[in-house]
Design a protein around this motif. Sequence first.
Motif: not given
Length: 454
Positions: A1-4, A59-61, A64-69
């Motif tokens: 979904m577009s946020f603008i 931007l999606p959350r 994977g490994p980046f979820e750590l951030w």
Amino acid sequence: MSFISGLPHRSSPYFSVGHFFRVLNASVFGVEPSRAIAGFKLENYDVDYATGFFPPEPLPRLSGPFELWERALDDAEGNISLGEDTRESAKAKRPYGESWRERVRAVSIREPDCFLQRAHMILAFLVHFYVHSQPPSDTPTPVHVPESLAIPIVNVSRALGIAPVLTFADTVLWNAIPADSQLPISANNIKFVRSFSGNSTEKNFHIASAKAELRGVEILRIIEDYAQLPDIVDVHAVSKTARDLRRLVTVVQDLTDILQNVKEAVDPYSFYWEVRPWFRGSGCGASKWIYDGVPESDSLDLAGPSAGQSSVMHAIDVYLDVDHQLYQKRSPAPSEENKRADKGRYMPGDHQAFLRDLAALRVSIRTRAKTSPLLRESYDLAVLALKKFRDAHMRVACLYVISMANTTPPGTPEEGSERQRTQQGPRQGTGGSHISSLLKAGRDATDRTLLGRR
Ligand code: HEM
């Protein structure tokens, strides 16, 4: 979904994995991708037709490994106070802040390595598929690796500290998964995700290397124990080290068995003609590779993979102080052939650091063994086992490469038969080195390491 909402918008092709690499290229490594191809168009600059400089979608959350951030940031919000805030409520949050910062230091950089490793593996397979699927030309002409592969693989490789080409890590370490996903990976529970030929020769060749790598883990533990000894001259330390050297002998003998058992599972003809050609690097055979869009293409390390890039094998050499680099004075002196055979390193940066630090750790075990009769005997047995491994390896390489170079390729009328000397296939290593001189140099360096020779 577009946020603008409100304006129609086109999806940008750059908001993808390609986008990730552009960001890596441009901001991390200072490489500017070419924009001239499609002229001055908004989409070439990551500008959306509806949302302008905003991303077209929220931007999606990270997953994977980046979820750590993401999780680290979840934890920070509301729980961390400004360092200069001296109010009691802020001070109460200081201990949490300290543990949070420690957690960030410990994990946030390491985890995404697996993303880069996977990217390296995929890109390296793509590069080798791209190069070796082209029919050879009659005259040696350079092979161009297109910018679309060359720039990302060079950048990912820099981040990992590894050569931008197919390596042992790609074909074996990063390519392996457990055959039964419910069980941990082991010598009997392993398979490989990617393959060039898809045949059992390739699979079984990697299985042999993986078995050796996993068996070698015991050596890594022996090395760590040695490094942790508080005092290597203490009598307990000496007898533990001597015992561990005997254990090492057994492991190296097992590696030799694993190596010799390839004959049961890996067909030499299929290996030489159907599998090995995929592994060849630049300059092996006739053609050099040019990485388009990479200014320093000429200076890249582009040799192909072999189990010689196994960090376990290098670790044994470093631990026993086998002087492949020929820095030290040993007897007999290395021949010119020996010296020429030395070759660059193609292990992941972290593993190279492991080997460097191991080499710098303390007085070498060889130096200690010179003055300790107990160590000296065990030490020489370990070196001798390694020399025997290299003798056996030379016989395997002779059967799989040197003898097979005398056979005719698949698809020729006399397929598989012996052919004339003038028509022999390449005997070079995948990295372009002449096999017998390279392997002989390694064997001779091991032989020179024996203390009993002096
Ligand atoms: C069919 C099986 C194998 C063949 C044909 C083979 C062939 C070769 C060749 C041709 C090289 C020269 C490097 C190059 O290609 O540029 C090499 C290097 C090397 N290989 Fe193998 N290999 C085999 C299996 C293994 C296995 C299972 C191991 C580990 C247990 C191993 C360990 C090494 C090592 C350590 C080197 C570096 C040279 C040295 O340290 O002596 N190889 N191999």
